[in-house]
Scaffold this active site. Structure first.
Site, PDB file in Angstrom:
ATOM      1  N   SER A 250       0.821  -1.210   0.000  1.00  0.00           N
ATOM      2  CA  SER A 250       0.000   0.000   0.000  1.00  0.00           C
ATOM      3  C   SER A 250       0.854   1.259   0.000  1.00  0.00           C
ATOM      4  O   SER A 250       1.871   1.345   0.701  1.00  0.00           O
ATOM      5  CB  SER A 250      -0.919   0.015   1.222  1.00  0.00           C
ATOM      6  OG  SER A 250      -1.582   1.260   1.339  1.00  0.00           O
ATOM      7  N   CYS A 251       0.401   2.281  -0.729  1.00  0.00           N
ATOM      8  CA  CYS A 251       1.077   3.587  -0.692  1.00  0.00           C
ATOM      9  C   CYS A 251       0.895   4.250   0.667  1.00  0.00           C
ATOM     10  O   CYS A 251       1.578   5.227   0.985  1.00  0.00           O
ATOM     11  CB  CYS A 251       0.546   4.502  -1.795  1.00  0.00           C
ATOM     12  SG  CYS A 251      -1.206   4.911  -1.636  1.00  0.00           S
TER      13      CYS A 251
END
Length: 470
Positions: A250-251
């Site tokens: 995930s960013c």
């Protein structure tokens, strides 16, 4: 790409777009209830437990990124939360009325959405964007990462089957034919009515230069502060849960933690109790030498499980049971790769003298990479959280969250569920909020006469005249 092949690719995009426009024209005037029925159908296509697992397994097999159990959770949790948000909003007819201003707002579809999606979420992101698009009575054509094509094609097949089951045109949701190339993706960007890009910053830049209205999102590199007032055990548990989710694809995953000197040793102990392994200086060098190759992240090690990394980094036996790996750092910038986004189970640790120093470190980290995206703080002193929100250039400041589970929407977070997080002008994005279905709507304003609202010259200029004269 040879000229003939490029021409064939563009012709294939044109055929896909014609089919999408025919489908969208038949869907453009449906009722709110029918639009919501379409959204529910798309959600069920990926939420159904057997399909959620099939897509998770396919994604990991295709890309080698993340892990199956967490992708199952992501496929279901993001879909469920997005469906909740979509069903609570109106996207057909009158969506807002302000009687005092004499304005009534009517929602209209945009047409065909071109969506570019990443390899990190080859099922969840396409489904998420398709749900938002159809909520607005649009059609959507998806250009997936070639690495995740098989997974995205499968979820598109599932969504089309559900649309057919409820009597709607399957071509409301389509995928670009293989092979997806720069040329075919660029052609889609030019032909669509709106482009939404998640993933490659090169794709974001090309979308903004395509001549089509575009929404792109920025890169993450989340720093999180642990201040002296934090519940250290709670902070460590949340940081671990967020950091290791889907192997840190995930960013919104924590990339750095900045710990105040007053609680540094106790916080490190709490992170170790939660599953972290602190590398020595020699071990840190082995991590660096293997995690980057030729100045770029090693494709064979990003988003891999902890046992794989422990072996690749040649860490001691004590590290083999760890959930993530910590390295101490003091530098920030291009010469200090640990200060950037790592897409791996490696967490960079900074020691700050006090809160002022912690804020400086976080600002410097974000100025290096991730400015505009988000940051977190674990604290019981809300004045610290408010100071960060007031002074730093980010769209989201999360307080006492497992960052991954709050930043893109959560059931205990007021942010809307999404897999695309705008970073504002700080990353040259057109939105500074979480992507929602409202970004997929055109709005007509009906304006009627209201009592005149015209102040006097004295009301408007009086303070200026009093201070500076006429």
């Amino acid at each position: 790409m040879p000229l003939d092949a490029a021409d064939d690719a563009i012709a294939a995009v044109e055929r896909t777009m014609r089919a999408a426009r025919r489908a969208q024209e038949s869907f453009a005037d449906v009722s709110q209830e029918r639009a919501d029925e379409a959204v529910r159908a798309l959600a069920w296509a990926i939420y159904e437990p057997g399909r959620a697992r099939e897509l998770a397994e396919l994604a990991v097999d295709d890309t080698g990124l993340g892990n199956v159990p967490d992708k199952v959770v992501k496929n279901q949790r993001k879909t469920f939360g997005t469906l909740r948000d979509l069903l609570r909003g109106r996207s057909v007819g009158v969506i807002e009325e302000d009687r005092a201003k004499g304005i009534v707002k009517y929602a209209k579809p945009m047409g065909v959405i071109g969506a570019v999606t990443p390899s990190t979420n080859p099922a969840a992101t396409p489904a998420n964007k398709a749900m938002m698009a159809l909520k607005g009575r649009n059609a959507i054509v998806i250009a997936p990462s070639p690495l995740g094509y098989r997974t995205t094609a499968r979820v598109v097949e599932m969504m089309r089957a559900e649309l057919a089951r409820i009597g709607l045109p399957e071509d409301l949701v389509q995928i670009l034919p293989e092979p997806v190339t720069k040329e075919s993706t660029t052609a889609l960007m030019r032909m669509a009515d709106l482009v939404v890009v998640t993933g490659s910053q090169d794709n974001v830049r090309r979308a903004y230069s395509s001549g089509t209205p575009a929404i792109g999102v920025g890169a993450g590199n989340v720093p999180v502060i642990i201040d002296a007032s934090a519940d250290l055990a709670d902070a460590a548990r949340k940081i671990c849960a967020s950091k290791i989710f889907d192997n840190s694809t995930s960013c919104s995953s924590e990339n750095s933690v900045v710990i105040l000197d007053e609680v540094y040793d106790a916080a490190i102990a709490a992170l170790e109790d939660a599953g972290g392994f602190m590398c020595t200086a020699d071990e840190k060098e082995r991590v660096r030498a293997n995690l980057w190759a030729g100045g770029k992240l090693n494709r064979n090690l990003i988003a891999r499980g902890a046992p794989t990394l422990a072996e690749a980094f040649r860490l001691p036996e004590a590290a083999r049971a760890a959930k993530f790996f910590m390295v101490e750092e003091t530098g920030i910038g291009r010469d200090h790769p640990f200060s950037g986004e790592k897409l791996s189970l490696v967490l960079t640790v900074y020691r700050a003298r006090d809160f002022k120093d912690a804020k400086r470190l976080v600002r410097d980290i974000l100025d290096h990479q991730g400015r505009g995206h988000s940051l977190g703080i674990h604290t019981t002193d809300m004045s610290h959280a408010r100071e960060l929100a007031e002074d730093l250039d980010v769209v989201r400041v999360l307080v006492n969250f497992a960052h991954t589970f709050g930043n893109g929407g959560g059931f205990d977070s007021g942010l809307g569920f999404t897999l695309s997080m705008g970073c504002g002008s700080w990353q040259k994005n057109s939105i500074s909020e979480n992507l929602s279905f409202r970004h997929f709507l055109n709005i007509t304003h009906l304006v009627t006469v209201i009592p005149e609202d015209k102040p006097s010259e004295e009301e408007l200029f009086g303070p200026f005249w009093a201070k500076y004269g006429k």
